[in-house]
Design a protein around this motif. Sequence first.
Motif, PDB file in Angstrom:
ATOM      1  N   LYS A 186       0.861  -1.210   0.091  1.00 17.51           N
ATOM      2  CA  LYS A 186      -0.217  -0.028  -0.126  1.00 17.51           C
ATOM      3  C   LYS A 186       0.899   1.290   0.217  1.00 17.51           C
ATOM      4  N   THR A 187       2.010   1.319   0.823  1.00 14.84           N
ATOM      5  CA  THR A 187       2.723   2.436   0.820  1.00 14.84           C
ATOM      6  C   THR A 187       3.409   2.672  -0.461  1.00 14.84           C
ATOM      7  N   GLU A 188       4.007   1.377  -1.180  1.00 14.05           N
ATOM      8  CA  GLU A 188       4.626   1.721  -2.425  1.00 14.05           C
ATOM      9  C   GLU A 188       3.627   2.239  -3.538  1.00 14.05           C
ATOM     10  N   LYS A 189       2.445   1.861  -3.368  1.00 15.18           N
ATOM     11  CA  LYS A 189       1.257   2.372  -4.126  1.00 15.18           C
ATOM     12  C   LYS A 189       0.977   3.817  -4.155  1.00 15.18           C
ATOM     13  N   LEU A 190       1.140   4.313  -2.758  1.00 19.21           N
ATOM     14  CA  LEU A 190       0.802   5.525  -2.559  1.00 19.21           C
ATOM     15  C   LEU A 190       1.990   6.438  -3.083  1.00 19.21           C
ATOM     16  N   LEU A 191       3.435   6.053  -2.624  1.00 17.66           N
ATOM     17  CA  LEU A 191       4.122   6.737  -3.165  1.00 17.66           C
ATOM     18  C   LEU A 191       4.554   6.950  -4.700  1.00 17.66           C
ATOM     19  N   GLU A 192       4.100   5.963  -5.255  1.00 19.50           N
ATOM     20  CA  GLU A 192       4.269   5.752  -6.720  1.00 19.50           C
ATOM     21  C   GLU A 192       3.117   6.937  -7.323  1.00 19.50           C
ATOM     22  N   LYS A 193       1.973   6.710  -6.851  1.00 16.62           N
ATOM     23  CA  LYS A 193       0.916   7.918  -7.073  1.00 16.62           C
ATOM     24  C   LYS A 193       1.499   9.333  -6.845  1.00 16.62           C
ATOM     25  N   ILE A 201      -0.447  18.776  -3.360  1.00 19.24           N
ATOM     26  CA  ILE A 201      -1.469  18.058  -2.517  1.00 19.24           C
ATOM     27  C   ILE A 201      -2.305  17.113  -3.134  1.00 19.24           C
ATOM     28  N   ILE A 202      -2.543  15.753  -2.874  1.00 19.07           N
ATOM     29  CA  ILE A 202      -3.409  14.992  -3.539  1.00 19.07           C
ATOM     30  C   ILE A 202      -4.099  14.328  -2.185  1.00 19.07           C
ATOM     31  N   LYS A 203      -5.467  13.739  -2.810  1.00 21.16           N
ATOM     32  CA  LYS A 203      -6.325  13.118  -1.770  1.00 21.16           C
ATOM     33  C   LYS A 203      -6.348  11.471  -2.196  1.00 21.16           C
ATOM     34  N   ILE A 204      -6.109  10.750  -0.984  1.00 17.66           N
ATOM     35  CA  ILE A 204      -6.561   9.364  -1.325  1.00 17.66           C
ATOM     36  C   ILE A 204      -7.656   9.004  -0.439  1.00 17.66           C
ATOM     37  N   GLN A 205      -8.273   8.205  -1.182  1.00 23.17           N
ATOM     38  CA  GLN A 205      -9.991   7.660  -0.708  1.00 23.17           C
ATOM     39  C   GLN A 205     -10.903   9.039  -0.512  1.00 23.17           C
ATOM     40  N   PHE A 206     -10.630   9.792  -1.481  1.00 24.59           N
ATOM     41  CA  PHE A 206     -11.520  11.176  -1.446  1.00 24.59           C
ATOM     42  C   PHE A 206     -11.151  12.227  -0.562  1.00 24.59           C
ATOM     43  N   PHE A 207     -10.871  11.801   0.628  1.00 24.77           N
ATOM     44  CA  PHE A 207     -11.009  12.576   1.768  1.00 24.77           C
ATOM     45  C   PHE A 207      -9.616  12.958   2.256  1.00 24.77           C
TER      46      PHE A 207
END
Length: 322
Positions: A186-193, A201-207
């Motif tokens: 999950k961490t790797e996926k978030l960092l790649e995003k 700034i980005i949002k994850i899970q919409f919030f």
Amino acid sequence: MIEKEIMIQGNDPIFGTLTFPEEDVTYPALLLLPGSGPVDRDGNDRKGKYQTNLYKDLAHFMTGLGFAVLRFDKRGTGKRGGDWMAAGLSDLTSDAKSAMKFLRAHPNVDQENVIVCGHSERTIIATILAETMNPAGCMLLSGGVDNLMQALHHQRQLAYKELFELPGFKGWINRTLKVDVKNEKKTEKLLEKMKKSDEDIIKIQFFFKQPAKWFREHSDYDTRAALKKVTCLVFALHGDKDPLVESRVLEELDELVQGKSEYHIIHNMEHGLRVQDEERSMLKMKKIFKEVLKRPLHEEGLEKMAGWLNSHFKTKDVSGSK
């Protein structure tokens, strides 16, 4: 002690506090760089949840040793405008460089004896200034050597270890479900995003907001490569109760930097430089922090800082007064 409010002019003015032992005397000086998160020049957040006064206390301690000390509000804190979460490493470095130039130009500062002092994540920015601005010295408090990604990796590994060692069913289910493997994915996926994004700034899970620019720029910075270009004196200080750092990396300092270095690991000191008798723990850190805040800065930690500063940067008035 003399304490004055200052403003560094520019498109985005920087507000801070400058302290001197006395007026009309020239002193060696310290630029104090606070750690990550929405805390102001004193180390306090706007909502009053975390009132540490860490940087105010450090500034007063160092001024008591005979140094001028500048601390300033980060973006989106104190009197400063902007959004702290939108600031990347480049923005934070730009602010720090502006503050360093201001300090060196001040008539009551010995411009040849300005030291940069970073705490936590700002040890990385202190390293950047040590590499590019040739200060007289560099202090790394509760950080150093590792870059942000390496420090965060260490923190996650320590948390997994504690999760696996929980007694009974909790520990068993964590081991069985391999929470470390799942969370690393999950961490790797978030960092790649965040790396692929061009947003601050980005949002994850919409919030949930994430400081994408901050992560992107930190992930690209090689702290060890920078340290190899540092020629000034370097001092590092960790606490053995600090779960946010890997202290063994400080053993690399002497081989990395070109100038003289020293480091100390203080028994029963935590990340905020206070006394901690409780265990070193990632999972219990927030709970322990509430109690730690009631305690003073660690006396031995302060003694090590004072010893290094006094031995290398004797208080002097370059204008001739004593």
